[in-house]
Scaffold this active site. Structure first.
Site, short mmCIF file in Angstrom:
data_model
loop_
_atom_site.label_atom_id
_atom_site.label_comp_id
_atom_site.label_asym_id
_atom_site.label_seq_id
_atom_site.Cartn_x
_atom_site.Cartn_y
_atom_site.Cartn_z
N CYS A 118 65.91 140.22 21.86
CA CYS A 118 65.33 141.39 21.15
C CYS A 118 65.57 141.51 19.45
CB CYS A 118 65.93 143.02 21.80
SG CYS A 118 65.48 142.66 23.55
N HIS A 259 67.51 149.03 17.90
CA HIS A 259 66.80 148.48 18.87
C HIS A 259 66.34 149.75 20.18
CE1 HIS A 259 65.17 146.29 22.19
NE2 HIS A 259 66.19 146.03 22.92
N ASN A 289 61.32 149.52 26.11
CA ASN A 289 62.20 148.62 25.58
C ASN A 289 61.08 147.43 25.34
OD1 ASN A 289 63.51 146.34 24.64
ND2 ASN A 289 65.02 146.53 26.18
N1 ACO Z 1 65.38 153.80 40.12
C1 ACO Z 1 66.38 154.57 40.82
N2 ACO Z 1 67.54 153.84 41.05
C2 ACO Z 1 67.35 152.82 40.42
C3 ACO Z 1 66.89 151.96 39.67
C4 ACO Z 1 65.60 153.08 39.46
N3 ACO Z 1 64.65 152.42 38.59
N4 ACO Z 1 67.40 151.15 39.14
C5 ACO Z 1 68.49 150.79 39.63
N5 ACO Z 1 68.76 152.00 40.51
C6 ACO Z 1 69.91 152.34 41.28
C7 ACO Z 1 70.80 151.26 41.40
O1 ACO Z 1 70.10 150.49 42.50
C8 ACO Z 1 72.22 151.65 41.64
O2 ACO Z 1 72.09 152.30 42.94
P1 ACO Z 1 73.64 152.03 43.91
O3 ACO Z 1 74.64 152.67 43.17
O4 ACO Z 1 73.38 152.59 45.07
O5 ACO Z 1 73.86 150.52 44.06
C9 ACO Z 1 72.10 153.34 40.71
O6 ACO Z 1 70.91 153.02 40.55
C10 ACO Z 1 72.92 152.57 39.54
O7 ACO Z 1 72.81 151.74 39.08
P2 ACO Z 1 73.13 150.92 37.61
O8 ACO Z 1 72.73 149.75 37.42
O9 ACO Z 1 74.64 150.89 37.92
O10 ACO Z 1 72.70 152.07 36.80
P3 ACO Z 1 73.20 152.41 35.38
O11 ACO Z 1 73.66 153.82 35.15
O12 ACO Z 1 74.11 151.38 34.69
O13 ACO Z 1 71.78 152.12 34.61
C11 ACO Z 1 70.63 150.97 33.11
C12 ACO Z 1 71.11 151.18 34.45
C13 ACO Z 1 69.85 151.87 32.59
C14 ACO Z 1 69.92 149.56 33.06
C15 ACO Z 1 71.94 150.79 32.14
O14 ACO Z 1 72.69 149.89 32.79
C16 ACO Z 1 71.53 150.16 30.83
O15 ACO Z 1 70.88 150.89 30.41
N6 ACO Z 1 71.84 149.00 30.51
C17 ACO Z 1 71.65 148.24 29.23
C18 ACO Z 1 70.49 147.50 29.36
C19 ACO Z 1 69.71 147.42 27.96
O16 ACO Z 1 69.80 148.05 27.18
N7 ACO Z 1 69.12 146.23 28.00
C20 ACO Z 1 68.43 145.94 26.86
C21 ACO Z 1 68.98 144.96 25.92
S1 ACO Z 1 68.35 143.48 26.12
C22 ACO Z 1 66.84 143.20 25.98
O17 ACO Z 1 66.44 144.31 25.49
C23 ACO Z 1 66.36 142.34 26.44
#
Ligand code: ACO
Length: 332
Positions: A118, A259, A289
């Site tokens: 990114c 970002h 994003n």
């Molecule tokens: N809708 C509903 N439920 C979902 C979804 C969705 N779209 N996606 C995942 N879930 C579920 C999962 O399956 C999981 O269920 P479970 O508990 O039954 O297993 C639950 O939601 C929690 O999933 P997590 O992945 O632990 O959710 P988290 O609170 O960590 O949020 C997220 C996920 C938004 C991806 C977060 O981890 C995050 O923001 N991470 C940073 C990612 C980032 O910033 N990336 C960009 C930088 S790199 C780049 O830009 C290329």
């Protein structure tokens, strides 16, 4: 040492080009098992743009470059280099940069892609600033452009809801009165964390095969939770040190352009650093994003919308696949 020495460097004009199609969270509820509530709560994203056929990476990049050229008053024949930060080039080669060179008729210019996760466009801006300061180039177009949709598994709700497509650009050149002056830049990588966000299949390490298709190795893989932890652990101290190396405190920064990955990461970093959210530019609610395009879109909209005013200090910072991260200090 983050100080840019030599000729003063400025951002002379910005522009953007977005795909026309807007996809809402409600639209995604029809494709995967998700909800508007989950997406908004976990990411802050309400809508994103999705490219259609014909809206290629180069098409969006060239559109944003032309708008930035118009805003800057710099003509195609005065461009020396085109640097496109991207992780989703239309083809591995030729790169997007050379295609944009031809599309905008920049007959004297070189063209290249900067693939650094990114922060690709931030790394391109920092490199362009170095090249302009030292006299290699007079005018450089820096673009952040992504068509992420085809790289994201349309059945994987954990990534599908986060990413969007779009492009934004700036023309950088020797600073002149009224332009934004870029004064400091820094770039970092921690390749030991490369597996946190990766695109494993379809290239030299794992050439396209029945197996790579079956195992969906040709899609973006992200360990969201670990990315969150890495960024929230590294970025606050990194940015505090960056400001110190620029000779300012974090309180002296008027606007932070991060970002636009996820509102929760931004809020967490700001809380740790004591930055009030009303000094942070946010547009991820509209675009999601957009990877390398995200800081460029936020920069363009904050200048275009009159959010950043004259005499103000801006820190632009990005993080992403690599893991890579970096920052730029600019003064309007
Ligand atoms: N809708 C509903 N439920 C979902 C979804 C969705 N779209 N996606 C995942 N879930 C579920 C999962 O399956 C999981 O269920 P479970 O508990 O039954 O297993 C639950 O939601 C929690 O999933 P997590 O992945 O632990 O959710 P988290 O609170 O960590 O949020 C997220 C996920 C938004 C991806 C977060 O981890 C995050 O923001 N991470 C940073 C990612 C980032 O910033 N990336 C960009 C930088 S790199 C780049 O830009 C290329």
């Amino acid at each position: 040492m983050a100080t840019i020495q030599g000729r003063p460097v400025g951002i002379l004009g910005t522009g953007m080009k977005l795909p026309e199609r807007v996809v809402t969270n409600a639209d995604l509820e029809k494709i995967v098992d998700t909800s508007d509530e989950w997406i908004v709560q976990r990411s802050g994203i309400h809508t994103r743009r999705v490219a259609r056929d014909g809206e290629s990476n180069a098409y969006l990049a060239a559109g944003s470059a032309l708008e930035a050229m118009r805003a800057s008053g710099v003509g195609a024949s005065d461009i020396d280099m085109i640097m496109v930060g991207t992780n989703s080039p239309d083809t591995l080669f030729p790169g997007v940069g050379p295609i944009v060179q031809s599309m905008i008729g920049a007959t004297r210019a070189g063209g290249m892609d900067v693939q650094a996760g990114c922060p690709g466009a931030l790394f391109a801006m920092a490199s362009a600033a170095g090249g302009i300061a030292s006299g290699i180039w007079d005018n450089v177009i820096v673009v952040g452009s992504e068509v992420m949709t085809p790289l994201v598994d349309q059945t994987d709700r954990s990534t599908l809801v986060l990413f969007g497509d779009g492009a934004a650009a700036c023309v950088m050149g020797q600073w002149r009165e009224g332009a934004i002056r870029v004064t400091h830049a820094d770039m970092k990588a921690d390749g030991s964390k490369g597996s946190l966000i990766c695109f494993p299949g379809g290239l030299a390490a794992e050439p396209a095969s029945e197996r790579t298709l079956r195992e969906k190795r040709h899609y973006l893989k992200m360990n969201g939770r670990e990315v969150f932890k890495f960024v929230s652990r590294e970025l606050p101290d990194y940015l505090a040190n960056f400001c110190q190396s620029c000779g300012i405190t974090c309180d002296e920064v008027d606007w932070w352009i991060f970002h636009q990955a996820n509102i929760r990461i931004i809020e967490y970093v700001c809380e740790r650093m004591g930055i009030p959210m009303d000094r942070v530019v946010i547009n991820l609610d509209k675009y999601g994003n957009t990877s390398a395009a995200s800081i460029m879109l936020a920069l363009h909209e904050s200048l275009e919308g009159g959010i950043v005013r004259r005499g103000q200090r801006i820190v632009i910072s990005s993080f992403g696949a690599g893991m890579t991260y970096g920052a730029i200090l600019a003064e309007s």
